[in-house]
Scaffold this active site. Structure first.
Site, PDB file in Angstrom:
ATOM      1  N   ASP A 108     -56.982  21.797  27.777  1.00 39.65           N
ATOM      2  CA  ASP A 108     -56.195  22.727  26.957  1.00 39.65           C
ATOM      3  C   ASP A 108     -55.918  24.051  27.661  1.00 39.65           C
ATOM      4  OD1 ASP A 108     -56.356  20.820  25.037  1.00 39.65           O
ATOM      5  OD2 ASP A 108     -57.321  22.065  23.521  1.00 39.65           O
ATOM      6  N   HIS A 145     -61.074  22.210  29.264  1.00 36.72           N
ATOM      7  CA  HIS A 145     -60.096  23.278  29.456  1.00 36.72           C
ATOM      8  C   HIS A 145     -59.828  23.480  30.941  1.00 36.72           C
ATOM      9  CE1 HIS A 145     -61.827  24.081  25.465  1.00 36.72           C
ATOM     10  NE2 HIS A 145     -60.673  24.662  25.160  1.00 36.72           N
TER      11      HIS A 145
END
Length: 735
Positions: free
Chosen positions: A98, A250
């Protein structure tokens, strides 16, 4: 710098519709607006100020279907039927990343995936994709899947449907521009497991589904954003047994070194356990989430990405420019303060003298073109001179009776020379030819002298090395706001500068309003030249190159009528700046010459070019970045920096006012004067550059005068019987 355009014949404007503003006037303004737009775009895609970082507290779950709460991490709410909940098949791992792409960490994540022959899904934000489109393109080229993660990363449960539409459309726009595709998978910011869905997030999921998107949550959170250590990340990302899993990681949002290190161990270990790392649609056996973008949508995306790239490059250049102008401002003001202080100490020493006092008569030349409003005041002020003078008024083809007004005064030692309209340099040369004395004082037809002005102006000629002297030009009509601003500029920008240039021995300009020349020096350089529109700057530079000293007489005050409208001010400064550029170009060879000419060329020309031509062109960046900082932050630091620059300017202005013994009340308008003048000087200079580069020609422009400056403050009315001339001259006009 010269004070008023005196030379072109005044052309009557025909009555009728107002003419449109020429494009050459609009272009500088458009360039400034374009630069500001680029800066705003950069702030738009970089700044966290515009992002909504609110995160809503958990809500009840009564409206969420049970099969969604107990279901898998993929929710398909498209169509009109019930929403579907999908799980990842056994021995399948879908790695998701992300908040990227990030220029530092995304390439390292991609390298690890490529090294271990694994694929993943990158949920990108529009802001990051717009800034780093090459990374998105690499993701697609290496077989990874792209999902949307909104443009600015807000909590969508707190947003309106229109804001949600905008977040998605902008996200798609950036993706289309970066990789030429659209994506049908979406991950809401701040989302987690399906079991965490509540009455606030579920309506958003349904709405997202109605727009054609599949919502992708996760069922395994590595919590790498907490940076718990490589071992902890691997442990939390590892599914139980052979169960398939959708893992959240992430590749942006901070230090992701632990994530990269964890991948280097996690990928080979899970492959040894029989797991396969696939894209989401591959794991689900569904068609690819990617759809090619063509036509207008593709070009819109490419244009967006190109504009963002351009704004980034332009901003980088502007930052460099701001650093340069900031350094120049501080350096210039520091140099001005130090040298002005040294100049004041030098000229105010009790033992300071230029040489033997100059008492012989001098000639005062007054070139005049259509100066009926001012000429009487100008000539009358000269009759009160404390120094013996003769006055020659050169009427340059006036059609308003200027010469008749002078003749009607019947003043001793004042006579008129008439000539066809030929321009100010020709008028001055004609006056020099008629002059009776070896020292020639020049002034404008809209200027008045104090009784002591001529005496103070000619004293430096006691030094035989002095060829020219600059006086202290002051604004007489300072009661209006524009007049007050020009008063600040004259005292601070011109006279403080002249003190600095005097100490450096490279005075660039003898002001047309009040200056004096040794006649032999004028003859040696060929008199006043018509090569440039700034004949005062041109002759001053020629004096330096011929080896003469050019100095500043601060007590030789002259009061001139400054332009009273923005249009008149524009016309005057346009001619000044363009004429200065012409003079610099004309004398450019001085940079390579030896002796006094070379010294001026390597000291004076660079300073004039830097502080009078280049620096004002960059000065608006101070205010552009002020606006940028107010909108995008950091607001406090931006305001502090701007106030710091203003404080430096205020200190210099206050010192200049103190040296000139001026009241400080006018400095109240300094902040507004600085902001507006910077923009005006920028536009004027840019227009001058355009004129020069395109080979355009600029005519003399006659400014409208009102005659408001009647006498020098404290001088009183000059009586026609005032004497002080030591030479008797016939008052009749000279042909």
């Amino acid at each position: 710098m010269a004070t008023s355009g005196k030379r072109a014949r005044a052309r009557k404007r025909p009555r009728g519709p107002r003419r449109r503003l020429p494009m050459r006037y609009l272009l500088p303004s458009l360039i400034l607006v374009a630069l500001l737009a680029m800066l705003m775009l950069r702030g738009y895609v970089h700044s966290e100020i515009l992002a909504d970082h609110r995160v809503r507290d958990p809500a009840p779950t009564g409206q969420v279907p049970d099969h969604i709460l107990r279901g898998g991490p993929v929710i398909d709410a498209r169509g009109t039927g019930p929403a579907k909940s999908l799980d990842i098949p056994d021995r399948q791992l879908v790695l998701t990343f992300d908040d990227g792409p990030d220029p530092e960490w995304t390439p390292k994540v991609l390298d690890k995936l490529k090294q271990h022959n694994a694929h993943g899904v990158f949920f990108i934000t529009g802001t990051m994709a717009s800034r780093y489109p090459e990374l998105v393109k690499r993701m697609v080229a290496e077989g990874h899947e792209i999902g949307l993660h909104t443009f600015n990363h807000p909590d969508l449960s707190l947003q309106t449907p229109s804001r949600i539409d905008w977040e998605l459309s902008q996200n798609q726009l950036a993706l289309a521009g970066a990789a030429g595709i659209r994506s049908s998978i979406f991950r809401p910011p701040y989302s987690s497991f399906a079991g965490a869905m509540d009455n606030k997030t579920w309506p958003v999921t349904e709405y997202i589904g109605s727009l054609g998107y599949i919502t992708v949550l996760n069922d395994t959170d590595s919590e790498d954003w907490k940076r718990p250590g490589v071992d902890a990340i691997i442990e939390r990302a590892t599914p139980k047994g052979t169960k398939g899993s959708l893992v959240l990681m992430h590749d942006s949002g901070g230090d992701r070194s632990q994530t990269v290190a964890a991948l280097d161990r996690f990928l080979p270990d899970m492959k040894k356990r029989g797991f396969r790392f696939s894209n989401l649609t591959e794991a689900l056996g569904a068609p690819s989430a990617h759809t090619p973008v063509t036509g207008v949508d593709l070009w819109k995306g490419k244009a967006w990405v190109a504009a963002v790239a351009l704004s980034g490059n332009v901003t980088a250049i502007l930052v460099v420019g701001l650093s340069i102008i900031g350094s120049l401002v501080i350096a210039r003001f520091g140099l001005m303060l130090v040298l002005s202080f040294a100049h004041a100490r030098k000229v105010r020493r009790r033992d300071f003298r230029w040489g033997e006092p100059v008492t012989e008569p001098v000639t005062v030349l007054v070139p005049a073109y259509n100066e009926r409003e001012c000429i009487a005041n100008t000539v009358n002020s000269l009759t009160a001179s404390e120094h013996p003078i003769e006055v020659i008024v050169i009427d340059d083809g006036s059609n308003d009776g200027t010469a008749d007004i002078v003749e009607a005064l019947w003043l001793d030692n004042v006579h008129v020379v008439r000539q066809p309209n030929s321009g100010k340099p020709a008028a001055l040369n004609n006056g020099i030819a008629h002059a009776s004395h070896d020292i020639v004082v020049m002034m404008d037809g809209d200027t008045v002298f104090e009784p002591s002005t001529v005496r103070e102006l000619v004293q430096p000629f006691g030094d035989p090395r002095v060829g020219a002297v600059a006086g202290n030009a002051k604004v007489g009509n300072r009661d209006t706001l524009i007049g007050a601003w020009q008063h600040i500029e004259y005292v601070m920008g011109f006279n403080l500068d002249r003190r600095m240039y005097d100490m450096l021995g490279c005075m660039p300009t003898i002001p047309g309003a009040v200056g004096a020349f040794r006649r032999t020096a004028l003859e040696r350089v060929g008199g006043m030249s018509e090569d440039t529109l700034a004949e005062d700057t041109d002759i001053t530079m020629a004096m330096h190159r011929d080896g003469w000293r050019v100095v500043y007489a601060e007590r030789a005050r002259a009061w001139t009528e400054a332009p009273e409208s923005v249009q008149q001010l524009w016309s005057q400064r346009y001619r000044w700046s363009y004429g200065t550029m012409q003079a610099i170009w004309k004398h450019r060879r001085a940079f390579l010459e030896r002796g006094p000419s070379g010294r001026f060329g390597r000291v004076g020309l660079p300073l004039v070019s830097l502080f009078m031509v280049l620096a004002p062109l960059l000065a608006p960046l101070i205010d552009v970045f002020l606006l940028y900082g107010l909108v995008f932050g950091p607001t406090e630091k931006t305001i502090g920096a701007w106030l710091g620059v203003l404080a430096v300017q205020l200190v210099c202005a206050a010192y200049a006012f103190r040296l000139d013994k001026e009241r400080m009340t006018h400095l109240i308008s300094l902040p507004l004067q600085q902001i507006l003048y910077r923009q005006l000087m920028y536009v004027v200079l840019l227009q001058s550059w355009i004129t020069a580069l395109t080979g355009g020609r600029l005519r003399w422009q006659k400014l409208r005068r009102t005659g408001v400056v009647e006498a020098a403050p404290g001088a009183g009315s000059a009586a026609s019987s005032a004497s002080g001339s030591g030479v008797e001259k016939d008052r009749r006009p000279v042909a």
